[in-house]
Design an enzyme around this catalytic site. Structure first.
Site, PDB file in Angstrom:
ATOM      1  N   ASN A 136      34.446  36.027  39.960  1.00  0.00           N
ATOM      2  CA  ASN A 136      33.183  35.978  40.691  1.00  0.00           C
ATOM      3  C   ASN A 136      32.093  36.781  39.979  1.00  0.00           C
ATOM      4  O   ASN A 136      32.382  37.701  39.219  1.00  0.00           O
ATOM      5  CB  ASN A 136      33.381  36.557  42.095  1.00  0.00           C
ATOM      6  CG  ASN A 136      33.915  37.984  42.042  1.00  0.00           C
ATOM      7  OD1 ASN A 136      35.124  38.173  41.943  1.00  0.00           O
ATOM      8  ND2 ASN A 136      33.040  38.973  42.080  1.00  0.00           N
TER       9      ASN A 136
ATOM     10  N   GLY B 175      38.368  43.847  37.521  1.00  0.00           N
ATOM     11  CA  GLY B 175      37.322  44.792  37.917  1.00  0.00           C
ATOM     12  C   GLY B 175      36.046  44.138  38.407  1.00  0.00           C
ATOM     13  O   GLY B 175      35.004  44.793  38.516  1.00  0.00           O
TER      14      GLY B 175
ATOM     15  N   GLU C 206      34.965  43.401  41.179  1.00  0.00           N
ATOM     16  CA  GLU C 206      34.361  43.947  42.398  1.00  0.00           C
ATOM     17  C   GLU C 206      33.651  45.268  42.133  1.00  0.00           C
ATOM     18  O   GLU C 206      33.151  45.905  43.058  1.00  0.00           O
ATOM     19  CB  GLU C 206      35.435  44.133  43.475  1.00  0.00           C
ATOM     20  CG  GLU C 206      35.646  42.905  44.354  1.00  0.00           C
ATOM     21  CD  GLU C 206      36.065  41.679  43.572  1.00  0.00           C
ATOM     22  OE1 GLU C 206      37.039  41.780  42.802  1.00  0.00           O
ATOM     23  OE2 GLU C 206      35.415  40.625  43.699  1.00  0.00           O
TER      24      GLU C 206
ATOM     25  N   TRP D 231      41.182  37.541  34.947  1.00  0.00           N
ATOM     26  CA  TRP D 231      42.326  38.313  35.445  1.00  0.00           C
ATOM     27  C   TRP D 231      43.560  37.455  35.698  1.00  0.00           C
ATOM     28  O   TRP D 231      44.544  37.944  36.277  1.00  0.00           O
ATOM     29  CB  TRP D 231      41.949  39.155  36.660  1.00  0.00           C
ATOM     30  CG  TRP D 231      41.242  38.498  37.794  1.00  0.00           C
ATOM     31  CD1 TRP D 231      39.905  38.251  37.892  1.00  0.00           C
ATOM     32  CD2 TRP D 231      41.817  38.057  39.029  1.00  0.00           C
ATOM     33  NE1 TRP D 231      39.616  37.671  39.109  1.00  0.00           N
ATOM     34  CE2 TRP D 231      40.776  37.558  39.819  1.00  0.00           C
ATOM     35  CE3 TRP D 231      43.111  38.062  39.550  1.00  0.00           C
ATOM     36  CZ2 TRP D 231      40.984  37.036  41.102  1.00  0.00           C
ATOM     37  CZ3 TRP D 231      43.324  37.559  40.823  1.00  0.00           C
ATOM     38  CH2 TRP D 231      42.258  37.046  41.580  1.00  0.00           C
TER      39      TRP D 231
ATOM     40  N   ASP E   5      32.391  34.801  46.779  1.00  0.00           N
ATOM     41  CA  ASP E   5      33.545  35.386  46.076  1.00  0.00           C
ATOM     42  C   ASP E   5      34.549  34.326  45.659  1.00  0.00           C
ATOM     43  O   ASP E   5      35.760  34.535  45.736  1.00  0.00           O
ATOM     44  CB  ASP E   5      34.231  36.463  46.944  1.00  0.00           C
ATOM     45  CG  ASP E   5      35.212  37.313  46.148  1.00  0.00           C
ATOM     46  OD1 ASP E   5      35.183  37.264  44.908  1.00  0.00           O
ATOM     47  OD2 ASP E   5      36.020  38.019  46.781  1.00  0.00           O
TER      48      ASP E   5
ATOM     49  N   ARG F  92      51.166  40.903  37.019  1.00  0.00           N
ATOM     50  CA  ARG F  92      51.683  39.533  37.144  1.00  0.00           C
ATOM     51  C   ARG F  92      52.714  39.164  36.092  1.00  0.00           C
ATOM     52  O   ARG F  92      53.158  38.035  36.060  1.00  0.00           O
ATOM     53  CB  ARG F  92      50.519  38.549  37.169  1.00  0.00           C
ATOM     54  CG  ARG F  92      49.635  38.862  38.346  1.00  0.00           C
ATOM     55  CD  ARG F  92      48.609  37.836  38.688  1.00  0.00           C
ATOM     56  NE  ARG F  92      47.849  38.404  39.777  1.00  0.00           N
ATOM     57  CZ  ARG F  92      46.817  39.245  39.617  1.00  0.00           C
ATOM     58  NH1 ARG F  92      46.400  39.567  38.406  1.00  0.00           N
ATOM     59  NH2 ARG F  92      46.201  39.753  40.659  1.00  0.00           N
TER      60      ARG F  92
END
Lengths: 153, 566
Positions: free
Chosen positions: B278, B208, B210, B260, B321, B148
């Protein structure tokens, strides 16, 4: 039904690991494997060749014991011109490899993980001149998560 | 007879084969004088875009007004920068151009996918230097090969890499000054965030969530790269908030809450305001009973020491989520120091940023079925994946009513402009054992490809919707507001739009050839205002707009300006 133990033999039997047999080129990931040598100062070195009419890197999978600097000797024994585009921190490294030539490359790579390299001319990449550099090891201790060791696959 | 080999020499940097003229690969030292004071007062030099959001306040607002509601219909492309991709790269099907271009005195600093950083002439688009970090092909990427953007200060360009390094590059040459690893790729950690420079520190966070990691925010000394502090966003047993996790087992150790997206910062409170991701597993709450702090939270962190001062959790015990990574926009109203945050869960939160007290909350998307939050902040879950193997449909889907892409706030109009995604999803709980580096969702998920819609919606600080520009598809790119009373917003189908900031009327549109999922910025060089937008569809489009999974990627930065006067 084939098992993993049959892999080398079946690749050869089917002609997957050579030019213009089963497929048109050599299927990626079916070539040879080699390990880099580590010098006393921690730098690594290895030689990668292109053998006549194989249109494949030898080794096509090069294993580094850890991240850091590696010096490659690149030898084109083929009767055609190829090149090499190699991963390295800072910028990718490029070298033109005319018939029967020998060159060098200095790379810096992080571990762990693996990186592709190739000969980006014509369709060398699809015919078999796509190889992998595998870097072993772990991240530095200070970069690891503060938690108990976790189960892995 | 042995024939001597032809000497092929030594491999060179590929960038040397990119048409540069001799001496053209060194940028002027424009970043040498960029320091904390200048970033603190970034909007006093509107010709530049010095930091990710344009200013510490996260408003994504520029006072530049050369391009305005009267003349915007006359702007056109000034130049285009294209990088493309060669060879096999990680996430070859998911790379996307998401950066916010940074501009300092006519030089643009830009990050791309797969470890690319470029310095460009902001007037012509000519590449000055490039840096390419070697990114492992097998690195874990939940949502695509993306980055980004960069931060700049003290003669350096700061960027993170997909394999969780933070780098300092010399801003004149692009050469590495220092390189630190701050995440464990074997644990499934990665990095995508645009760094933030505050005082003598570079602030970054981890990706990370997930993969069942433990999210953190980190600070490094900008000169040396020396570690300053790490702030974990999931407490260990015995730490404050640990009682919101199961007392037995190690759910906390895999709890998520990654940072993030770039924080905002208030020098008066000395606090960073960062949204957390999440909890993990995303959809299986049965293995992590409790509120699961500090997941899905707005967290205020002391910038000097990295201590958490307060938090506000937007979605306790999330099973949809609904990261709260969305920007925290700092603004003042009726003499109060406030913070505005559009959450993935569909609600617009306004907090007192001195203490985290809730000021107001209101929905900003039409369809919210997962649950409800009352005006006083009471959360009631209604529909969620609970029973093993039973599909559950809910709105918004896991990409949220607004994804990570940012809203903007114009102090001139007093309005927030938010890109809205009105799309649902079905999740079916599928419990699995945790294995380090393996995706840890706890469900099968399918996002709707029908009955989706989107908008750019304008809200005032009281949460009242003032106008809405409707789109057939969800809006998935950051918004830019300007002193010309314009709101720039890109569409997934490639159109780049300029809206009237006061009415929402569409004033100008240009088809960029690929979908928008990035951060447009604006700047001025030699008296000419430019609007720069990275264009390149990709990333986690199966999550926010699966109906466009087949769209072309693209990888261009396009700048727009008024015609030059002779």
């Amino acid at each position: 039904m084939t098992t993993a133990q049959d892999r080398a033999g079946l690749l050869d039997e089917l002609g997957l690991d050579a030019q213009n047999k089963a497929a048109l080129g050599q299927v990626l990931g079916t070539g040879t494997i080699g390990q880099a040598t580590e010098r006393a100062d921690g730098r690594m070195e290895a030689t990668i060749r292109i053998r006549p009419d194989e249109i494949s890197w030898d080794p096509s999978i090069l294993v580094m014991p850890h991240g850091g600097d590696i010096e490659l000797e690149l030898i084109n024994d083929d009767l055609n011109t190829h090149c090499a585009l190699l991963p390295s921190n800072g910028d990718r490294k490029f070298i033109w490899l005319v018939n029967h030539s020998r060159g060098r490359a200095k790379l810096n790579l992080d571990g762990p993980g693996y990186y592709w390299f190739s000969s980006p001319t014509g369709n060398d990449e699809g015919r078999g001149l796509t190889g992998a550099i595998v870097v072993l090891g772990d991240v530095p201790p200070e970069a690891r998560l503060d938690r108990p060791d976790q189960p892995r696959p | 007879m042995t024939v001597e080999y032809v000497d092929a020499g030594e491999a060179i940097d590929q960038g040397n084969l990119s048409g540069k003229v001799p001496g053209g690969d060194v940028a002027p030292p424009v970043v040498r004088g960029v320091n904390y004071e200048r970033i603190l007062n970034a909007r006093s030099e509107p010709q530049n875009w010095l930091t990710y959001y344009g200013a510490y306040n996260g408003q994504r607002y520029s006072p530049l007004d050369q391009i305005n509601t009267e003349n915007v219909k006359r702007i056109g492309p000034a130049w285009v920068f294209q990088a493309g991709t060669t060879g096999m790269i990680a996430g070859a099907s998911t790379y996307s151009f998401e950066a916010a271009p940074i501009v300092v005195d006519g030089i643009m600093f830009l990050a791309g996918w797969d470890g690319w950083v470029w310095a460009l002439d902001a007037k012509t688009g000519v590449e000055i230097w490039r840096y390419k970090h070697a990114v492992p092909f097998d690195v874990s990427l939940c949502c695509g090969n993306v980055n980004r953007g960069v931060a700049v200060a003290a003669g350096k360009v700061f960027v993170v890499t997909a394999n969780a390094h933070v780098l300092a590059l010399d801003a004149t040459t692009g050469k590495r000054v220092w390189d630190k690893t701050y995440g464990d790729v074997r644990a499934g950690e990665s990095a995508t965030v645009a760094p933030l420079v505050v005082k003598d520190k570079v602030i970054v966070g981890s990706s990370g969530g997930e993969f069942g990691v433990r999210g953190h925010l980190d600070a490094f000394n900008l000169e040396t790269g020396e570690y300053q502090w790490r702030c974990y966003m999931v407490p260990k047993p015995g730490e404050p908030g640990a009682d919101t996790w199961p007392a037995d087992g190690e759910a906390w150790a895999r709890g998520g809450a990654n940072c993030w997206i770039t924080a905002t910062f208030d020098p008066e409170t000395n606090l960073l305001y960062v949204g957390t991701g999440n909890p993990a597993p995303d959809f299986d709450g049965g293995v992590r009973e409790g509120d699961n702090l500090y997941t899905d939270s707005i967290v205020a962190v002391d910038v000097d020491g990295g201590q958490i001062r307060w938090h506000y959790q937007c979605t306790p015990h999330d099973v949809w989520d609904y990261d709260s990574i969305g920007e925290c926009i700092l603004f003042e109203s009726d003499g109060r120091k406030l913070l505005g945050h559009f959450d993935k869960n569909g609600y617009f939160f306004v907090l007192d940023r001195t203490n985290g007290a809730l000021v107001q909350i209101t929905p900003f998307v039409d369809r919210i079925t997962w649950g409800a939050i009352t005006r006083d902040g009471q959360v009631t879950a209604k529909v969620y994946p609970d029973e093993e193997g039973v599909p559950v449909h809910f709105y918004p889907g896991p990409a949220g009513a607004k994804e990570w892409t940012h809203a903007a706030y114009s102090p001139k109009t007093g309005l927030f402009y938010v890109p809205v995604q009105d799309v649902g999803a079905t999740a079916t709980r599928r419990r699995r054992e945790f294995r380090e580096s393996i995706p840890y969702w706890g469900a099968g998920v399918q996002v709707d490809i029908e009955e989706m819609t989107g908008s750019i919606s304008a809200f005032d600080a009281a949460g009242d919707e003032r106008w809405r520009w409707r789109n057939e598809l969800p809006m998935c790119a950051s918004v830019l507001a300007t002193g010309g009373d314009l709101v720039f917003a890109g569409e997934p189908t490639g159109e780049f739009n300029a809206l009237d900031a006061r009415t929402g009327e569409l004033l100008w549109q240009f088809q960029c050839g690929s979908g928008h999922h990035s951060n447009p910025t604006t700047y001025m060089v030699d008296g000419r205002q430019y609007v720069a937008v990275p264009v390149g569809w990709g990333a986690w489009s199966e999550g926010f707009l699966p109906g466009m999974l087949g769209a072309g990627h693209g990888s261009a930065l396009i700048t727009f300006a008024l015609p030059e006067t002779s």
